[in-house]
Design a protein around this motif. Structure first.
Motif, mmCIF file in Angstrom:
data_model
loop_
_atom_site.group_PDB
_atom_site.id
_atom_site.type_symbol
_atom_site.label_atom_id
_atom_site.label_comp_id
_atom_site.label_asym_id
_atom_site.label_seq_id
_atom_site.Cartn_x
_atom_site.Cartn_y
_atom_site.Cartn_z
ATOM 1 N N CYS A 89 0.817 -1.218 0.000
ATOM 2 C CA CYS A 89 0.000 0.000 0.000
ATOM 3 C C CYS A 89 0.851 1.269 0.000
ATOM 4 N N ALA A 91 2.088 2.886 2.739
ATOM 5 C CA ALA A 91 1.989 3.706 3.955
ATOM 6 C C ALA A 91 3.338 3.834 4.650
ATOM 7 N N CYS A 92 4.127 2.799 4.604
ATOM 8 C CA CYS A 92 5.444 2.785 5.255
ATOM 9 C C CYS A 92 6.458 3.674 4.542
ATOM 10 N N THR A 94 6.274 6.662 3.025
ATOM 11 C CA THR A 94 6.288 8.094 3.328
ATOM 12 C C THR A 94 6.608 8.387 4.792
ATOM 13 N N CYS A 123 6.847 2.614 10.925
ATOM 14 C CA CYS A 123 6.209 1.765 9.912
ATOM 15 C C CYS A 123 5.231 0.789 10.565
ATOM 16 N N SER A 126 2.052 2.658 11.233
ATOM 17 C CA SER A 126 1.329 3.116 10.043
ATOM 18 C C SER A 126 0.810 1.996 9.146
ATOM 19 N N CYS A 127 1.251 0.772 9.361
ATOM 20 C CA CYS A 127 0.920 -0.327 8.454
ATOM 21 C C CYS A 127 -0.497 -0.861 8.692
ATOM 22 N N PRO A 128 -1.409 -0.658 7.729
ATOM 23 C CA PRO A 128 -2.778 -1.119 7.923
ATOM 24 C C PRO A 128 -2.923 -2.652 7.888
#
Length: 136
Positions: A89, A91-92, A94, A123, A126-128
């Motif tokens: 995805c 997210a990590c 940025t 990370c 932030s990791c979904p």
């Protein structure tokens, strides 16, 4: 003479962000340091340092940080990625202050470079898909 070399994470509460902490580690405790990551504002601060020095000086420097009221965490851990869970995805990518993630421009696959990782844990938060894991 025993030399100690460790990575530590420091969290600065609001009332401590204006203290010359790094200066004292160098001048008063004879420590060499490498700032791996730093985010300091008037509200709070976070810094990841690699500290190196004689064991006695290192211990005194850590004691100084503790007495000052900083929150210290040694980075005796590693972050890994569970490839089966990762959805790429991004997210990590940025959020990572060490730029340990990269994106393939064609496939859009995410690559994680463990050597660049400073184990800040951003990370993981932030990791979904919860594919980033912390190991002690």
């Amino acid at each position: 003479m025993t030399i100690t070399n460790k990575k530590i994470s420091l969290r600065f509460p609001r009332h401590l962000v204006d203290r010359p902490v790094v200066y004292h580690l160098i001048k008063d405790y004879n420590l060499e340091l490498n700032i791996l990551k730093a985010t300091i504002s008037s509200e709070e601060g976070h810094m990841v340092l690699e500290l190196r020095g004689e064991r006695a000086d290192f211990d005194k420097g850590i004691e100084y940080l503790t007495k000052t009221g900083l929150i210290i965490d040694t980075l005796c851990r590693e972050v890994t990625r569970n490839e089966a869970r990762c959805t790429d995805c991004g997210a990590c990518v940025t959020i990572c202050p060490a730029q340990a993630f990269s994106v393939d421009s064609i496939s859009r696959d995410i690559t994680f470079d463990e050597e660049k990782c400073v184990v800040c844990g951003m990370c993981i938060l932030s990791c979904p898909s919860r594919s980033m894991e912390l190991h002690f």
